[in-house]
Design an enzyme around this catalytic site. Structure first.
Site, PDB file in Angstrom:
ATOM      1  N   ASP A  49      -5.977   4.689   2.725  1.00 52.74           N
ATOM      2  CA  ASP A  49      -5.315   3.514   3.270  1.00 52.74           C
ATOM      3  C   ASP A  49      -5.334   2.444   2.174  1.00 52.74           C
ATOM      4  O   ASP A  49      -6.118   2.536   1.220  1.00 52.74           O
ATOM      5  CB  ASP A  49      -6.083   3.036   4.516  1.00 52.74           C
ATOM      6  CG  ASP A  49      -5.482   1.780   5.118  1.00 52.74           C
ATOM      7  OD1 ASP A  49      -4.250   1.677   5.202  1.00 52.74           O
ATOM      8  OD2 ASP A  49      -6.259   0.885   5.498  1.00 52.74           O
ATOM      9  N   LEU A  50      -4.506   1.430   2.301  1.00 51.50           N
ATOM     10  CA  LEU A  50      -4.451   0.373   1.286  1.00 51.50           C
ATOM     11  C   LEU A  50      -5.241  -0.869   1.710  1.00 51.50           C
ATOM     12  O   LEU A  50      -6.257  -1.204   1.105  1.00 51.50           O
ATOM     13  CB  LEU A  50      -2.991  -0.007   1.009  1.00 51.50           C
ATOM     14  CG  LEU A  50      -2.755  -1.157   0.029  1.00 51.50           C
ATOM     15  CD1 LEU A  50      -3.269  -0.807  -1.367  1.00 51.50           C
ATOM     16  CD2 LEU A  50      -1.271  -1.515  -0.036  1.00 51.50           C
ATOM     17  N   ASP A  51      -4.768  -1.525   2.777  1.00 50.31           N
ATOM     18  CA  ASP A  51      -5.388  -2.785   3.193  1.00 50.31           C
ATOM     19  C   ASP A  51      -6.810  -2.549   3.699  1.00 50.31           C
ATOM     20  O   ASP A  51      -7.025  -1.781   4.631  1.00 50.31           O
ATOM     21  CB  ASP A  51      -4.570  -3.438   4.318  1.00 50.31           C
ATOM     22  CG  ASP A  51      -3.205  -3.897   3.826  1.00 50.31           C
ATOM     23  OD1 ASP A  51      -3.052  -4.061   2.618  1.00 50.31           O
ATOM     24  OD2 ASP A  51      -2.300  -4.074   4.660  1.00 50.31           O
TER      25      ASP A  51
ATOM     26  N   THR B 265      -5.941  -7.289   1.728  1.00 52.81           N
ATOM     27  CA  THR B 265      -4.808  -8.192   1.956  1.00 52.81           C
ATOM     28  C   THR B 265      -4.785  -8.681   3.403  1.00 52.81           C
ATOM     29  O   THR B 265      -3.833  -9.333   3.815  1.00 52.81           O
ATOM     30  CB  THR B 265      -3.470  -7.492   1.624  1.00 52.81           C
ATOM     31  OG1 THR B 265      -3.381  -6.306   2.402  1.00 52.81           O
ATOM     32  CG2 THR B 265      -3.357  -7.139   0.155  1.00 52.81           C
TER      33      THR B 265
ATOM     34  N   LYS C 177      -4.615  -4.558  12.530  1.00 54.19           N
ATOM     35  CA  LYS C 177      -4.955  -3.794  11.329  1.00 54.19           C
ATOM     36  C   LYS C 177      -4.492  -2.346  11.462  1.00 54.19           C
ATOM     37  O   LYS C 177      -4.752  -1.692  12.449  1.00 54.19           O
ATOM     38  CB  LYS C 177      -6.461  -3.836  11.069  1.00 54.19           C
ATOM     39  CG  LYS C 177      -6.932  -5.176  10.525  1.00 54.19           C
ATOM     40  CD  LYS C 177      -8.391  -5.141  10.119  1.00 54.19           C
ATOM     41  CE  LYS C 177      -8.805  -6.453   9.478  1.00 54.19           C
ATOM     42  NZ  LYS C 177     -10.221  -6.452   9.123  1.00 54.19           N
ATOM     43  N   GLY C 178      -3.792  -1.898  10.434  1.00 51.93           N
ATOM     44  CA  GLY C 178      -3.386  -0.503  10.374  1.00 51.93           C
ATOM     45  C   GLY C 178      -2.157  -0.145  11.190  1.00 51.93           C
ATOM     46  O   GLY C 178      -1.749   1.006  11.219  1.00 51.93           O
TER      47      GLY C 178
ATOM     48  N   ARG D  75       4.569  -3.334  11.210  1.00 54.30           N
ATOM     49  CA  ARG D  75       4.973  -4.732  11.346  1.00 54.30           C
ATOM     50  C   ARG D  75       5.561  -5.027  12.726  1.00 54.30           C
ATOM     51  O   ARG D  75       5.190  -6.007  13.369  1.00 54.30           O
ATOM     52  CB  ARG D  75       6.011  -5.039  10.253  1.00 54.30           C
ATOM     53  CG  ARG D  75       6.160  -6.509   9.919  1.00 54.30           C
ATOM     54  CD  ARG D  75       7.208  -6.690   8.859  1.00 54.30           C
ATOM     55  NE  ARG D  75       6.881  -5.926   7.669  1.00 54.30           N
ATOM     56  CZ  ARG D  75       7.774  -5.489   6.778  1.00 54.30           C
ATOM     57  NH1 ARG D  75       9.059  -5.723   6.972  1.00 54.30           N
ATOM     58  NH2 ARG D  75       7.405  -4.806   5.722  1.00 54.30           N
TER      59      ARG D  75
ATOM     60  N   SER E 207      -0.133   4.173   3.701  1.00 56.81           N
ATOM     61  CA  SER E 207      -0.213   2.783   4.153  1.00 56.81           C
ATOM     62  C   SER E 207       0.858   2.448   5.179  1.00 56.81           C
ATOM     63  O   SER E 207       1.975   2.958   5.121  1.00 56.81           O
ATOM     64  CB  SER E 207      -0.057   1.842   2.954  1.00 56.81           C
ATOM     65  OG  SER E 207       0.035   0.495   3.371  1.00 56.81           O
ATOM     66  N   ALA E 208       0.502   1.553   6.103  1.00 57.98           N
ATOM     67  CA  ALA E 208       1.470   1.071   7.095  1.00 57.98           C
ATOM     68  C   ALA E 208       2.409   0.032   6.479  1.00 57.98           C
ATOM     69  O   ALA E 208       3.350  -0.413   7.115  1.00 57.98           O
ATOM     70  CB  ALA E 208       0.730   0.458   8.284  1.00 57.98           C
ATOM     71  N   SER E 209       2.143  -0.355   5.233  1.00 57.04           N
ATOM     72  CA  SER E 209       2.900  -1.432   4.601  1.00 57.04           C
ATOM     73  C   SER E 209       4.034  -0.917   3.715  1.00 57.04           C
ATOM     74  O   SER E 209       3.818  -0.063   2.860  1.00 57.04           O
ATOM     75  CB  SER E 209       1.959  -2.295   3.752  1.00 57.04           C
ATOM     76  OG  SER E 209       2.695  -3.233   2.998  1.00 57.04           O
TER      77      SER E 209
ATOM     78  N   LYS F  33       0.523   4.579  12.255  1.00 61.65           N
ATOM     79  CA  LYS F  33      -0.805   4.835  12.799  1.00 61.65           C
ATOM     80  C   LYS F  33      -0.950   4.094  14.135  1.00 61.65           C
ATOM     81  O   LYS F  33      -0.380   3.031  14.287  1.00 61.65           O
ATOM     82  CB  LYS F  33      -1.869   4.340  11.803  1.00 61.65           C
ATOM     83  CG  LYS F  33      -1.731   4.956  10.407  1.00 61.65           C
ATOM     84  CD  LYS F  33      -2.591   4.199   9.399  1.00 61.65           C
ATOM     85  CE  LYS F  33      -2.277   4.623   7.983  1.00 61.65           C
ATOM     86  NZ  LYS F  33      -2.995   3.848   6.975  1.00 61.65           N
TER      87      LYS F  33
ATOM     88  N   GLU G 286     -10.261   5.273   5.530  1.00 63.86           N
ATOM     89  CA  GLU G 286      -9.694   4.200   6.361  1.00 63.86           C
ATOM     90  C   GLU G 286     -10.744   3.160   6.743  1.00 63.86           C
ATOM     91  O   GLU G 286     -11.928   3.470   6.838  1.00 63.86           O
ATOM     92  CB  GLU G 286      -9.145   4.803   7.663  1.00 63.86           C
ATOM     93  CG  GLU G 286      -7.716   5.286   7.571  1.00 63.86           C
ATOM     94  CD  GLU G 286      -6.688   4.161   7.679  1.00 63.86           C
ATOM     95  OE1 GLU G 286      -7.090   2.988   7.855  1.00 63.86           O
ATOM     96  OE2 GLU G 286      -5.489   4.462   7.589  1.00 63.86           O
ATOM     97  N   ASP G 287     -10.273   1.935   7.007  1.00 58.82           N
ATOM     98  CA  ASP G 287     -11.183   0.885   7.501  1.00 58.82           C
ATOM     99  C   ASP G 287     -10.818   0.455   8.920  1.00 58.82           C
ATOM    100  O   ASP G 287     -11.497  -0.385   9.498  1.00 58.82           O
ATOM    101  CB  ASP G 287     -11.154  -0.347   6.582  1.00 58.82           C
ATOM    102  CG  ASP G 287      -9.860  -1.143   6.738  1.00 58.82           C
ATOM    103  OD1 ASP G 287      -9.925  -2.380   6.817  1.00 58.82           O
ATOM    104  OD2 ASP G 287      -8.778  -0.518   6.790  1.00 58.82           O
TER     105      ASP G 287
END
Length: 224
Positions: free
Chosen positions: A11-13, A19, A47-48, A51, A118-120, A149, A173-174
């Site tokens: 995952d990214l964020d 971010t 989170k995750g 948008r 990533s979800a972004s 996700k 993942e976080d």
């Protein structure tokens, strides 16, 4: 489960860089514009997730889920994203979370493929800002999947690209939604953060600085 790890999917964020603060600033400003207040505790629910899904949760939270057309929702989400992009333009390699570069180096040295899940839609831009592109063999962002996700599609798409069995992949993942997605993809889940939130993960590290390829491999092999 095979005892060989073929791919890591990050995952990214909150894992590679944080971010979340930028997301919160952009969402809270947008929410305020439409007469809704959100706090950092509520922000945990965003989170995750994608948008549009995040915006729908905000509208429901403010009791305004039926006040906007589909087109207006898209426009609001775009407005949030424009604000977010001005904030992330300030991201530099100094914003990489502790321990991440060492972990990526160790994985690369082991010959294991690495993907970003990533979800972004801004994930490729952020990786560029962080100067981490060279570590990633493939990027799955929101533009490559139909379902975000906690649906497992993000992780399945990465594994399919590498043409490796799902059970030989490790997801990092976080967020609770992310861990659920990894487990539903039949993969080994590494959680970073709070144990009560990430309890479904196979192994949990309190912070990124605690991440260790050897510990992950050991836990993975123990479940093989």
């Amino acid at each position: 489960m095979s005892n060989q790890i073929n791919a890591f999917i990050f995952d990214l964020d909150g894992v590679i860089t944080d971010t979340a603060e930028y997301h919160f600033n952009a969402w809270s400003e947008l929410a305020k514009d439409i007469g809704i207040e959100i706090d950092e505790e509520f922000n945990e629910q965003l989170k995750g997730v994608s948008r549009i899904e995040s915006l729908q949760r905000i509208l429901k939270h403010g009791g305004k889920e039926n006040e906007f057309t589909e087109q207006e929702i898209i426009e609001l989400a775009d407005k949030k994203n424009d604000h977010y992009k001005t904030l992330i333009a300030k991201v530099t390699p100094n914003d990489i979370l502790p321990g991440i570069v060492d972990l990526l180096e160790d994985i690369k040295a082991s010959g294991i493929q690495i993907a970003l899940g990533s979800a972004s839609k801004n994930a490729p831009f952020i990786l560029e800002q962080l100067q981490l592109n060279r570590y990633f063999d493939y990027i799955v962002d929101a533009g490559k999947v139909k379902q975000g996700k906690p649906h497992p599609e993000t992780f399945l798409t990465a594994a399919d690209h590498f043409d490796v069995p799902y059970e030989t992949c490790v997801g990092v993942e976080d967020a609770e939604a992310g861990v659920t997605a990894i487990k539903d993809a039949s993969m080994f889940a590494v959680g970073v953060g709070s144990e009560p939130i990430l309890h479904k993960a196979n192994i949990i590290f309190p912070e990124t600085k605690n991440l260790s390829l050897e510990k992950i491999k050991s836990a993975f092999n123990a479940e093989s």
